[in-house]
Design a protein around this motif. Structure first.
Motif, PDB file in Angstrom:
ATOM      1  N   UNK A 114      30.877 -20.074 -24.692  1.00 33.66           N
ATOM      2  CA  UNK A 114      30.589 -20.766 -23.430  1.00 33.66           C
ATOM      3  C   UNK A 114      29.416 -20.166 -22.671  1.00 33.66           C
ATOM      4  N   UNK A 115      28.878 -19.046 -23.150  1.00 34.91           N
ATOM      5  CA  UNK A 115      27.800 -18.381 -22.422  1.00 34.91           C
ATOM      6  C   UNK A 115      28.264 -17.703 -21.157  1.00 34.91           C
ATOM      7  N   UNK A 116      29.553 -17.324 -21.101  1.00 33.18           N
ATOM      8  CA  UNK A 116      30.121 -16.717 -19.890  1.00 33.18           C
ATOM      9  C   UNK A 116      29.964 -15.207 -19.863  1.00 33.18           C
ATOM     10  N   UNK A 117      29.232 -14.647 -20.799  1.00 32.45           N
ATOM     11  CA  UNK A 117      28.988 -13.207 -20.834  1.00 32.45           C
ATOM     12  C   UNK A 117      27.493 -12.965 -20.650  1.00 32.45           C
ATOM     13  N   UNK A 118      27.139 -12.002 -19.834  1.00 35.34           N
ATOM     14  CA  UNK A 118      25.728 -11.700 -19.575  1.00 35.34           C
ATOM     15  C   UNK A 118      25.298 -10.518 -20.435  1.00 35.34           C
ATOM     16  N   UNK A 119      24.285 -10.742 -21.253  1.00 35.92           N
ATOM     17  CA  UNK A 119      23.761  -9.703 -22.141  1.00 35.92           C
ATOM     18  C   UNK A 119      22.346  -9.356 -21.711  1.00 35.92           C
ATOM     19  N   UNK A 120      22.089  -8.081 -21.515  1.00 36.41           N
ATOM     20  CA  UNK A 120      20.763  -7.618 -21.108  1.00 36.41           C
ATOM     21  C   UNK A 120      20.233  -6.654 -22.163  1.00 36.41           C
ATOM     22  N   UNK A 121      19.058  -6.956 -22.687  1.00 38.91           N
ATOM     23  CA  UNK A 121      18.415  -6.120 -23.699  1.00 38.91           C
ATOM     24  C   UNK A 121      17.161  -5.493 -23.124  1.00 38.91           C
ATOM     25  N   UNK A 122      16.696  -4.439 -23.801  1.00 41.61           N
ATOM     26  CA  UNK A 122      15.393  -3.852 -23.514  1.00 41.61           C
ATOM     27  C   UNK A 122      14.586  -3.815 -24.808  1.00 41.61           C
ATOM     28  N   UNK A 123      13.277  -3.979 -24.654  1.00 44.01           N
ATOM     29  CA  UNK A 123      12.390  -3.919 -25.813  1.00 44.01           C
ATOM     30  C   UNK A 123      11.064  -3.311 -25.384  1.00 44.01           C
ATOM     31  N   UNK A 124      10.408  -2.679 -26.338  1.00 45.28           N
ATOM     32  CA  UNK A 124       9.059  -2.139 -26.116  1.00 45.28           C
ATOM     33  C   UNK A 124       8.110  -2.844 -27.072  1.00 45.28           C
ATOM     34  N   UNK A 125       6.960  -3.259 -26.545  1.00 45.64           N
ATOM     35  CA  UNK A 125       5.959  -3.934 -27.357  1.00 45.64           C
ATOM     36  C   UNK A 125       4.572  -3.482 -26.924  1.00 45.64           C
ATOM     37  N   UNK A 126       3.625  -3.669 -27.826  1.00 47.58           N
ATOM     38  CA  UNK A 126       2.217  -3.393 -27.515  1.00 47.58           C
ATOM     39  C   UNK A 126       1.646  -4.584 -26.773  1.00 47.58           C
ATOM     40  N   UNK A 127       1.020  -4.329 -25.627  1.00 45.91           N
ATOM     41  CA  UNK A 127       0.573  -5.395 -24.736  1.00 45.91           C
ATOM     42  C   UNK A 127      -0.798  -5.931 -25.126  1.00 45.91           C
ATOM     43  N   UNK A 128      -0.987  -7.217 -24.844  1.00 44.78           N
ATOM     44  CA  UNK A 128      -2.317  -7.799 -24.964  1.00 44.78           C
ATOM     45  C   UNK A 128      -3.202  -7.240 -23.849  1.00 44.78           C
ATOM     46  N   UNK A 129      -4.522  -7.331 -23.991  1.00 47.82           N
ATOM     47  CA  UNK A 129      -5.405  -6.838 -22.918  1.00 47.82           C
ATOM     48  C   UNK A 129      -5.104  -7.487 -21.569  1.00 47.82           C
ATOM     49  N   UNK A 130      -4.736  -8.770 -21.575  1.00 52.97           N
ATOM     50  CA  UNK A 130      -4.437  -9.453 -20.314  1.00 52.97           C
ATOM     51  C   UNK A 130      -3.201  -8.871 -19.648  1.00 52.97           C
ATOM     52  N   UNK A 131      -2.160  -8.585 -20.449  1.00 53.32           N
ATOM     53  CA  UNK A 131      -0.926  -8.044 -19.869  1.00 53.32           C
ATOM     54  C   UNK A 131      -1.078  -6.595 -19.439  1.00 53.32           C
ATOM     55  N   UNK A 132      -2.064  -5.896 -19.979  1.00 49.60           N
ATOM     56  CA  UNK A 132      -2.288  -4.505 -19.586  1.00 49.60           C
ATOM     57  C   UNK A 132      -2.789  -4.393 -18.150  1.00 49.60           C
ATOM     58  N   UNK A 133      -3.334  -5.487 -17.611  1.00 49.72           N
ATOM     59  CA  UNK A 133      -3.875  -5.442 -16.238  1.00 49.72           C
ATOM     60  C   UNK A 133      -3.190  -6.440 -15.316  1.00 49.72           C
ATOM     61  N   UNK A 134      -2.256  -7.241 -15.846  1.00 50.69           N
ATOM     62  CA  UNK A 134      -1.583  -8.254 -15.024  1.00 50.69           C
ATOM     63  C   UNK A 134      -0.636  -7.595 -14.026  1.00 50.69           C
ATOM     64  N   UNK A 135      -0.442  -8.259 -12.888  1.00 54.36           N
ATOM     65  CA  UNK A 135       0.502  -7.763 -11.887  1.00 54.36           C
ATOM     66  C   UNK A 135       1.916  -7.775 -12.458  1.00 54.36           C
ATOM     67  N   UNK A 136       2.716  -6.789 -12.056  1.00 52.25           N
ATOM     68  CA  UNK A 136       4.109  -6.694 -12.499  1.00 52.25           C
ATOM     69  C   UNK A 136       5.040  -7.070 -11.359  1.00 52.25           C
ATOM     70  N   UNK A 137       6.196  -7.665 -11.669  1.00 50.66           N
ATOM     71  CA  UNK A 137       6.642  -8.039 -13.019  1.00 50.66           C
ATOM     72  C   UNK A 137       6.030  -9.364 -13.477  1.00 50.66           C
ATOM     73  N   UNK A 138       5.991  -9.560 -14.802  1.00 49.61           N
ATOM     74  CA  UNK A 138       5.633 -10.831 -15.405  1.00 49.61           C
ATOM     75  C   UNK A 138       6.901 -11.440 -15.994  1.00 49.61           C
ATOM     76  N   UNK A 139       7.114 -12.746 -15.757  1.00 53.80           N
ATOM     77  CA  UNK A 139       8.366 -13.384 -16.191  1.00 53.80           C
ATOM     78  C   UNK A 139       8.085 -14.637 -17.014  1.00 53.80           C
TER      79      UNK A 139
END
Length: 300
Positions: free
Chosen positions: A159-184
């Motif tokens: 039913x989707x009644x459980x909330x799951x939160x993950x974390x991940x690390x990735x190499x950023x594109x040049x645009x994301x390296x300078x974009x304001x945080x947070x990005x959603x």
């Protein structure tokens, strides 16, 4: 030779596809194992119905019945990382799984899995994972201990009644390296099986996979992402990160399927099932659990 202490299970399909016996189905379903090996396993009592009745070569195919069998591998990998039991009551057990350890037997792993470890720790035979994590992913796994309350925990995920939160690390594109945080981002697309069959792909068609993704921290080229899956497709988060142009660090499947090799314990996939939150269907209590693991490449 390593023989599984815990049985693997397969549910017979609704139609037999020409198989008159369970033996014929197993030979057809697992052609790489070979007829002779299935005969040996059946003769040794290593194939049975879910309730324990042994299966012979002549046992007829019964649609939708569950078959249990004990897998064998010549050499099983040793996973040198510890798991942890974070919580246990009369209904559930919450385990913290390290990278590289599968939840259940599969592939080259028969006893080197979280389920077998927990059964040894607790002495409980009726211990069932309510959901799965990829072998490469670390973090929280919910197990059911009580058959009577088990359906309620399955329903949390259905039913989707459980909330799951993950974390991940990735190499950023040049645009994301300078974009304001947070990005959603809100990702919604269709995921289907690919070739080979253990990987998936994003395809055209009606969406069946949804995720919320947020870039919250960064250091140089690396970024820390918070991920919330709203559906449960295999490799969903890995594919959704790829669709943003930021594949997860040390992913051996995406964007390129790398050749099979022994686990490189110094380079785990940088994906962690960090939090689980839900209302307990057996007690009505609000539950929240957090993994004690941290991603080794986390930006600082």
């Amino acid at each position: 030779m390593s023989i599984a202490k815990t049985a693997s299970e397969i549910t017979l399909p609704p139609t037999s596809n020409g198989c008159s016996t369970v033996f014929e189905f197993l030979c057809q379903r697992f052609p790489n194992i070979g007829d002779a090996i299935w005969r040996e396993r059946i003769a040794a009592g290593k194939v049975h119905w879910h309730r324990g009745e042994l299966i012979s070569e002549q046992t007829p195919f019964l649609p939708s019945r569950r078959v249990c069998y004990y897998r064998e591998v010549t050499a099983e990998p040793v996973i040198p990382f510890a798991h942890h039991i974070l919580y246990q009551d009369d209904h559930i057990l919450i385990a913290d799984k390290p990278h590289f350890l599968p939840v259940t037997p599969g592939g080259d792993y028969v006893n080197a899995c979280l389920l077998a470890r927990l059964k040894q720790d607790t002495g409980l035979d009726d211990l069932v994972p309510v959901h799965r994590l990829d072998r490469d992913t670390a973090g929280l796994v919910l197990f059911s201990l009580n058959p009577k309350s088990r359906p309620g925990y399955y329903q949390l995920f259905v039913s989707g009644s459980i909330e799951k939160q993950y974390q991940a690390v990735a190499r950023l594109s040049p645009q994301l390296q300078i974009a304001a945080l947070p990005q959603r981002w809100q990702i919604e697309n269709r995921i289907e099986k690919a070739t080979p069959g253990f990987i998936n792909r994003i395809a055209e068609g009606e969406p069946n996979a949804r995720s919320s993704i947020e870039l919250t921290e960064r250091s140089g080229e690396l970024g820390l992402f918070q991920l919330q899956p709203h559906t449960g497709k295999t490799h969903q988060l890995r594919l959704h990160m790829l669709s943003l142009g930021v594949p997860i660090l040390s992913d051996r499947y995406y964007p390129e399927l790398l050749p099979k090799q022994a686990p490189n314990f110094s380079q785990p996939l940088q994906l962690l099932a960090k939090q689980l939150s839900f209302t307990d269907p057996a007690t009505g209590e609000a539950r929240h659990f957090e993994s004690g693991f941290e991603l080794q490449e986390r930006p600082v």
